[in-house]
Design a protein around this motif. Structure first.
Motif, short mmCIF file in Angstrom:
data_model
loop_
_atom_site.label_atom_id
_atom_site.label_comp_id
_atom_site.label_asym_id
_atom_site.label_seq_id
_atom_site.Cartn_x
_atom_site.Cartn_y
_atom_site.Cartn_z
N LEU A 245 67.11 53.55 132.42
CA LEU A 245 67.13 53.98 133.93
C LEU A 245 66.14 55.01 134.32
CD1 LEU A 245 70.86 53.74 134.47
CD2 LEU A 245 69.39 51.85 135.16
N SER A 246 65.64 55.04 135.63
CA SER A 246 65.01 56.33 135.98
C SER A 246 66.08 56.94 136.71
CB SER A 246 64.06 55.80 137.10
OG SER A 246 64.75 55.48 138.17
N VAL A 247 65.51 58.45 136.75
CA VAL A 247 66.61 59.55 137.24
C VAL A 247 67.07 59.09 138.59
CG1 VAL A 247 66.95 61.86 138.03
CG2 VAL A 247 65.66 61.58 136.08
N GLN A 248 65.90 58.48 139.39
CA GLN A 248 66.52 57.96 140.87
C GLN A 248 67.49 56.94 140.73
OE1 GLN A 248 63.34 57.05 143.30
NE2 GLN A 248 64.69 56.42 145.32
N GLU A 249 67.32 55.78 139.84
CA GLU A 249 68.29 54.76 139.71
C GLU A 249 69.56 55.39 139.09
OE1 GLU A 249 65.61 51.09 138.50
OE2 GLU A 249 65.93 52.42 137.04
N THR B 298 62.05 58.51 132.93
CA THR B 298 62.75 57.60 132.23
C THR B 298 63.82 57.93 131.34
OG1 THR B 298 60.91 56.16 132.36
CG2 THR B 298 62.72 55.52 130.77
N LEU B 299 65.11 57.63 131.78
CA LEU B 299 66.20 57.78 130.72
C LEU B 299 66.44 56.95 129.83
CD1 LEU B 299 68.48 59.14 133.73
CD2 LEU B 299 67.00 60.52 132.32
N CYS B 300 66.50 57.21 128.49
CA CYS B 300 66.54 56.12 127.41
C CYS B 300 67.83 56.29 126.70
CB CYS B 300 65.21 56.05 126.37
SG CYS B 300 63.84 55.82 127.35
N GLY B 301 69.02 56.72 127.07
CA GLY B 301 70.10 56.85 126.45
C GLY B 301 70.94 58.06 127.04
N ILE B 302 72.43 58.17 126.52
CA ILE B 302 73.14 59.09 126.80
C ILE B 302 73.65 59.98 125.76
CG2 ILE B 302 75.39 59.63 127.99
CD1 ILE B 302 74.88 57.30 129.72
N CYS B 303 73.80 61.20 125.53
CA CYS B 303 74.34 61.86 124.44
C CYS B 303 74.87 63.14 125.07
CB CYS B 303 73.41 62.02 123.26
SG CYS B 303 71.89 62.70 123.75
N THR C 264 68.40 64.36 122.63
CA THR C 264 67.17 64.05 122.19
C THR C 264 66.24 63.84 123.09
OG1 THR C 264 67.74 61.73 122.02
CG2 THR C 264 68.27 63.13 119.94
N GLU C 265 64.87 63.82 122.89
CA GLU C 265 64.00 63.54 123.99
C GLU C 265 64.23 62.14 124.58
OE1 GLU C 265 59.12 63.01 124.33
OE2 GLU C 265 60.13 63.60 122.25
N GLY C 266 64.27 62.16 125.89
CA GLY C 266 64.51 60.88 126.83
C GLY C 266 65.93 60.62 127.20
N ALA C 267 66.55 61.45 126.76
CA ALA C 267 68.18 61.32 126.90
C ALA C 267 68.69 61.79 128.06
CB ALA C 267 68.98 61.73 125.62
N ALA D 152 66.61 69.45 124.57
CA ALA D 152 65.68 68.31 124.67
C ALA D 152 65.69 67.34 125.64
CB ALA D 152 65.25 68.05 123.29
N ALA D 153 66.93 67.19 126.44
CA ALA D 153 67.05 66.23 127.20
C ALA D 153 65.97 65.78 128.30
CB ALA D 153 68.44 66.18 127.78
N ALA D 154 65.76 64.53 128.64
CA ALA D 154 64.96 64.32 129.75
C ALA D 154 65.67 64.83 131.12
CB ALA D 154 64.74 62.93 129.87
#
Length: 348
Positions: free
Chosen positions: A7-11, A27-32, A38-41, A61-63
């Protein structure tokens, strides 16, 4: 959890109905968790202190991070996108099904399952490998039994209820819809009842009642809810029972209550709605706990609690009184230590 879709941040902000700052196309590529980001989370921080959150933002390191909406003015210049929510954790919970792969339940009836011919299993219910289903059991639409679940005679399991491996549902227990029974739980085991008998010492009291779990009840791993001697043991709608709890026979628990891990409730108790029992709370038998009562961890309840307030200690007392008592005890200990130290120095 594995990613279902990015998902994007806006979404993400739109899904939870929140505002955001920074690049909405990130772009967000997971939740933690923020500690393991991690990068992209996407992660979250529920801290109300802007200085603490700023430190976390510099280290993660989260997005993107979901933060308290009350910090919007203080964090507006953050180096990464932020989503502002009244309750960051609740926002994350809402987003999990959109971003994370949920477990795949068993589908259909496994050929190794043993199902009595008299049992009624809905066409879209699922029964996993090596389950044993007794006589006259009724399993409603959408229910899921994981491998090695044992269901005794006459049990009724409601719609979309999930029962995990190793759980045992004893005879004539009723479980409502949308409930979850975790691994190793025993629902409807014999209540702990004995009477003196000169010929044998202690004679067991037949436990011929049952257990009724209402809709949306969750029961944790290795928890035991005993069947009634006569009548029923009842757990109300939406109540959640943690792991390793013991609920004695003929006890009734109301709606939307919480029983935290390793708590023990004696037989024939009446516990109200919206009660919270902290971890390792112990409640003696035949006691009444009124609506809205909360106990701290390791509280020992030996009398009825009729006032809606917080309790702590053993025996249970009002939370404020318990805190005052502990302050006095600490002062007494400190005073005694000071006198002993002064006496020691005087002798030397």
């Amino acid at each position: 959890m594995n990613q279902v879709r990015a998902l994007s941040v806006q979404e993400a902000a739109s899904i939870v109905g929140c505002s955001f700052s920074g690049d909405g196309n990130t772009t967000l590529c997971g939740i933690c968790s923020i500690e393991e980001a991690t990068e992209g989370a996407l992660t979250f921080a529920s801290d109300k202190s802007s200085s603490n959150v700023k430190k976390l933002l510099n280290e993660t390191a989260a997005a993107a991070v979901v933060v308290m909406d009350s910090l919007k003015e203080d964090l507006g210049n953050a180096s990464i996108p932020l989503i502002y929510a009244k309750d960051p954790f609740a926002a994350i919970v809402t987003l999990v099904p959109y971003m994370c792969l949920m477990p795949n339940h068993p589908k259909g009836i496994d050929p190794t399952a043993r199902i009595d011919p008299s049992a009624e299993v809905a066409p879209d219910a699922s029964v996993g490998a090596y389950c044993v289903i007794g006589a006259n059991v009724k399993i409603d639409s959408g229910a899921v039994l994981y491998p090695h679940v044992v269901v005794y005679e006459g049990v009724k399991i409601g719609k979309c209820t999930i029962i995990h491996s190793g759980a045992v549902i004893r005879e004539f227990v009723q479980i409502g819809s949308n409930s979850v029974i975790q691994n190793g739980a025993v629902i409807g085991g014999d209540g702990f009842g004995y009477i003196p008998d000169p010929s044998v010492g202690l004679k067991s009291v037949p436990q011929v009642g049952s257990v009724v779990l209402s809709d949306s009840v969750d029961v944790g791993a290795n928890t035991c809810i005993d069947r009634a001697a006569l009548g029923t043991t009842r757990i109300g709608t939406g109540t959640k029972v943690d792991n390793l709890c013991q609920i004695g026979h003929n006890t009734w628990i109301g709606n939307y209550s919480i029983v935290c891990g390793t708590s023990g409730i004696g037989g024939s108790c009446k516990i109200g709605n919206n009660v919270v029992l902290g971890g390792n709370t112990g409640i003696g038998d035949h006691l009444n706990i009124s609506d809205g009562v909360r106990t701290a961890g390791r509280t020992g309840v030996t009398r009825n609690l009729y006032e809606k307030t917080d309790y702590a200690g053993y025996p249970a007392m009002k939370g404020r009184a318990w805190h005052r008592l502990n302050v006095k005890l600490m002062r007494m200990v400190e005073s005694k230590n000071e006198r002993l130290s002064a006496a020691h120095h005087k002798k030397s």
